[in-house]
Design a protein around this motif. Structure first.
Motif, short mmCIF file in Angstrom:
data_model
loop_
_atom_site.label_atom_id
_atom_site.label_comp_id
_atom_site.label_asym_id
_atom_site.label_seq_id
_atom_site.Cartn_x
_atom_site.Cartn_y
_atom_site.Cartn_z
N ASN A 19 0.79 -1.24 0.00
CA ASN A 19 0.00 0.00 0.00
C ASN A 19 0.82 1.28 0.00
O ASN A 19 0.51 2.24 0.73
N VAL A 20 1.88 1.31 -0.80
CA VAL A 20 2.67 2.53 -0.99
C VAL A 20 2.51 2.96 -2.44
O VAL A 20 2.88 2.23 -3.36
N ALA A 21 1.92 4.14 -2.64
CA ALA A 21 1.70 4.69 -3.98
C ALA A 21 2.72 5.78 -4.26
O ALA A 21 2.90 6.69 -3.44
N LEU A 22 3.40 5.68 -5.39
CA LEU A 22 4.38 6.70 -5.76
C LEU A 22 3.70 7.84 -6.50
O LEU A 22 2.67 7.65 -7.11
N PRO A 23 4.28 9.03 -6.46
CA PRO A 23 5.56 9.39 -5.86
C PRO A 23 5.44 9.70 -4.37
O PRO A 23 4.37 10.06 -3.88
N ILE A 33 7.85 10.97 5.59
CA ILE A 33 7.70 10.76 4.15
C ILE A 33 6.32 10.12 3.94
O ILE A 33 5.99 9.13 4.59
N PHE A 34 5.55 10.72 3.03
CA PHE A 34 4.20 10.25 2.71
C PHE A 34 4.15 9.75 1.28
O PHE A 34 4.92 10.20 0.43
N ASP A 35 3.20 8.83 1.02
CA ASP A 35 3.02 8.38 -0.36
C ASP A 35 2.03 9.29 -1.07
O ASP A 35 1.53 10.26 -0.49
N ALA A 36 1.73 8.97 -2.32
CA ALA A 36 0.86 9.81 -3.14
C ALA A 36 -0.56 9.88 -2.61
O ALA A 36 -1.29 10.84 -2.88
N ALA A 37 -0.98 8.89 -1.83
CA ALA A 37 -2.32 8.87 -1.24
C ALA A 37 -2.36 9.56 0.12
O ALA A 37 -3.40 9.58 0.78
N GLY A 38 -1.23 10.10 0.56
CA GLY A 38 -1.17 10.79 1.85
C GLY A 38 -0.94 9.89 3.04
O GLY A 38 -1.04 10.33 4.18
N ARG A 39 -0.58 8.63 2.77
CA ARG A 39 -0.31 7.69 3.87
C ARG A 39 1.15 7.83 4.31
O ARG A 39 2.04 7.91 3.46
N PRO A 40 1.42 7.83 5.61
CA PRO A 40 2.81 7.90 6.06
C PRO A 40 3.56 6.62 5.68
O PRO A 40 3.02 5.53 5.77
N VAL A 41 4.79 6.80 5.22
CA VAL A 41 5.64 5.67 4.84
C VAL A 41 6.74 5.48 5.88
O VAL A 41 7.00 4.38 6.33
N CYS A 42 7.39 6.57 6.27
CA CYS A 42 8.40 6.49 7.32
C CYS A 42 8.66 7.87 7.91
O CYS A 42 8.43 8.89 7.27
N THR A 43 9.12 7.86 9.13
CA THR A 43 9.51 9.08 9.82
C THR A 43 11.01 9.01 10.04
O THR A 43 11.54 7.99 10.46
N TRP A 61 17.02 12.39 0.29
CA TRP A 61 17.74 11.33 -0.42
C TRP A 61 16.87 10.09 -0.56
O TRP A 61 16.82 9.47 -1.63
N ILE A 62 16.19 9.71 0.51
CA ILE A 62 15.32 8.53 0.47
C ILE A 62 14.19 8.76 -0.53
O ILE A 62 13.90 7.89 -1.37
N THR A 63 13.56 9.92 -0.44
CA THR A 63 12.45 10.25 -1.34
C THR A 63 12.92 10.23 -2.79
O THR A 63 12.27 9.64 -3.66
N LEU A 64 14.04 10.87 -3.07
CA LEU A 64 14.58 10.91 -4.43
C LEU A 64 14.91 9.52 -4.93
O LEU A 64 14.56 9.15 -6.06
N ALA A 65 15.56 8.71 -4.11
CA ALA A 65 15.96 7.37 -4.53
C ALA A 65 14.75 6.49 -4.84
O ALA A 65 14.70 5.83 -5.89
N VAL A 66 13.77 6.49 -3.95
CA VAL A 66 12.58 5.64 -4.17
C VAL A 66 11.80 6.13 -5.38
O VAL A 66 11.40 5.33 -6.23
#
Length: 78
Positions: A19-23, A33-43, A61-66
């Motif tokens: 359930n992680v939607a990019l970007p 860091i949130f996914d495209a649906a507004g769900r938290p991915v990591c703090t 860096w994490i956001t750019l890489a993923v």
């Protein structure tokens, strides 16, 4: 189909399976860091042990890489 395209499709499918939607996007107000649906991915740095500038760089860096591995290109903002 090229190997890179195949890997990108598998990567995005694996993210979708959990359930992680990019970007992804980084919210500096809570270092999350949130996914495209507004769900938290990591703090980043939940214990607040690092300086803010380090936390921001790590999150970007994490956001750019993923996002890049998922097929999104960096867009310049003005």
């Amino acid at each position: 189909m090229t190997a890179a395209l195949n890997a990108r499709e598998k990567f995005t499918a694996d993210l979708a399976a959990v359930n992680v939607a990019l970007p992804l996007r980084y919210d500096e107000s809570n270092d999350t860091i949130f996914d495209a649906a507004g769900r938290p991915v990591c703090t980043i740095d939940v214990n607040r042990e690092r300086p803010d500038i380090e936390v921001q760089k790590i999150a970007m860096w994490i956001t750019l890489a993923v996002n890049t591995c998922g097929g999104f290109k960096l867009e310049q903002s003005q």
